[in-house]
Design a protein around this motif. Structure first.
Motif, short mmCIF file in Angstrom:
data_model
loop_
_atom_site.label_atom_id
_atom_site.label_comp_id
_atom_site.label_asym_id
_atom_site.label_seq_id
_atom_site.Cartn_x
_atom_site.Cartn_y
_atom_site.Cartn_z
N LYS A 1 0.81 -1.23 0.00
CA LYS A 1 0.00 0.00 0.00
C LYS A 1 0.84 1.27 0.00
O LYS A 1 0.29 2.37 -0.04
CB LYS A 1 -0.94 0.00 1.20
CG LYS A 1 -1.99 -1.09 1.10
CD LYS A 1 -3.14 -0.80 1.99
CE LYS A 1 -4.21 -1.85 1.74
NZ LYS A 1 -5.52 -1.39 2.13
N LYS A 2 2.16 1.11 0.10
CA LYS A 2 3.09 2.25 0.08
C LYS A 2 2.85 3.21 1.23
O LYS A 2 3.00 4.42 1.09
CB LYS A 2 3.02 3.01 -1.26
CG LYS A 2 3.11 2.17 -2.49
CD LYS A 2 4.42 1.47 -2.62
CE LYS A 2 4.51 0.72 -3.94
NZ LYS A 2 5.25 -0.49 -3.86
N TRP A 3 2.51 2.67 2.41
CA TRP A 3 2.30 3.50 3.58
C TRP A 3 3.63 3.97 4.13
O TRP A 3 4.64 3.25 4.08
CB TRP A 3 1.59 2.72 4.67
CG TRP A 3 0.12 2.53 4.49
CD1 TRP A 3 -0.63 2.81 3.38
CD2 TRP A 3 -0.78 1.98 5.45
NE1 TRP A 3 -1.94 2.47 3.61
CE2 TRP A 3 -2.06 1.97 4.86
CE3 TRP A 3 -0.63 1.50 6.74
CZ2 TRP A 3 -3.18 1.50 5.53
CZ3 TRP A 3 -1.74 1.03 7.41
CH2 TRP A 3 -3.00 1.03 6.81
N TYR B 1 -0.84 14.72 -0.19
CA TYR B 1 -0.99 13.30 -0.54
C TYR B 1 0.01 12.45 0.26
O TYR B 1 -0.38 11.42 0.85
CB TYR B 1 -0.76 13.12 -2.04
CG TYR B 1 -0.67 11.68 -2.48
CD1 TYR B 1 -1.81 10.88 -2.51
CD2 TYR B 1 0.54 11.12 -2.85
CE1 TYR B 1 -1.73 9.55 -2.90
CE2 TYR B 1 0.62 9.80 -3.24
CZ TYR B 1 -0.51 9.02 -3.27
OH TYR B 1 -0.42 7.71 -3.65
N LYS C 1 -0.40 9.58 3.24
CA LYS C 1 0.15 8.22 3.15
C LYS C 1 0.99 7.87 4.37
O LYS C 1 1.41 6.73 4.54
CB LYS C 1 1.02 8.07 1.90
CG LYS C 1 0.26 8.10 0.58
CD LYS C 1 -0.59 6.88 0.37
CE LYS C 1 0.10 5.85 -0.48
NZ LYS C 1 -0.74 4.67 -0.66
#
Length: 147
Positions: free
Chosen positions: A65-67, A129, A133
């Motif tokens: 999820k690219k957290w 954004y 994240k």
């Protein structure tokens, strides 16, 4: 099937926290004292290992999820994990890969934004954004400078 076997199957299917197992046992109407005994046994037999859970959770959320770290920390704390488990899980994330992922996200977001927008507005939207994240502002600043 006995409650212990069901609990083992529940833990084998995927990594679980003590709290998740406690909730599942509660949903099966198991008395709290018996549930604690089952959880203690599951821990002693390594069916529940919160350190392992935290590492798999953090690694998965980062890779899939690219957290960022902040979002991962928040999610792990909400699951009731100790700060030690969380720190160990975050330490397993490669620093170079973390920075590369952040830069790739920033680039992709920049491409998605309309070219006619002002550079300041574009920068603001990219920052919002990346903060959403879960990335740290220092890293975001570095990534924006690299763009």
């Amino acid at each position: 099937m006995s409650t212990l076997k069901k609990a083992c199957s529940f833990c084998i299917y995927q990594e679980r926290t003590q709290e998740e197992v406690r909730e599942k046992l509660k949903s099966w109407h198991i008395p709290a004292s018996e549930a604690e005994e089952i959880i203690a046994w599951l821990i002693s037999e390594n069916f529940i290992n919160e350190g392992r859970y935290a590492q798999q959770f953090a690694g998965g959320k980062f890779r899939v999820k690219k957290w960022g770290r902040r979002k991962i920390i928040f999610a792990l704390r909400s699951k009731g994990l100790s700060d030690r488990c969380i720190e160990e899980a975050l330490a397993a994330i490669d620093e170079d890969e973390y920075r590369e992922t952040l830069l790739a996200l920033a680039r992709r977001r920049k491409e998605l934004l309309a070219a006619e927008e002002s550079p300041l507005l574009t920068r603001k939207k990219i920052t919002e954004y990346l903060v959403g994240k879960g990335y740290e502002t220092d890293y975001i600043r570095e990534a924006l400078q690299a763009l």
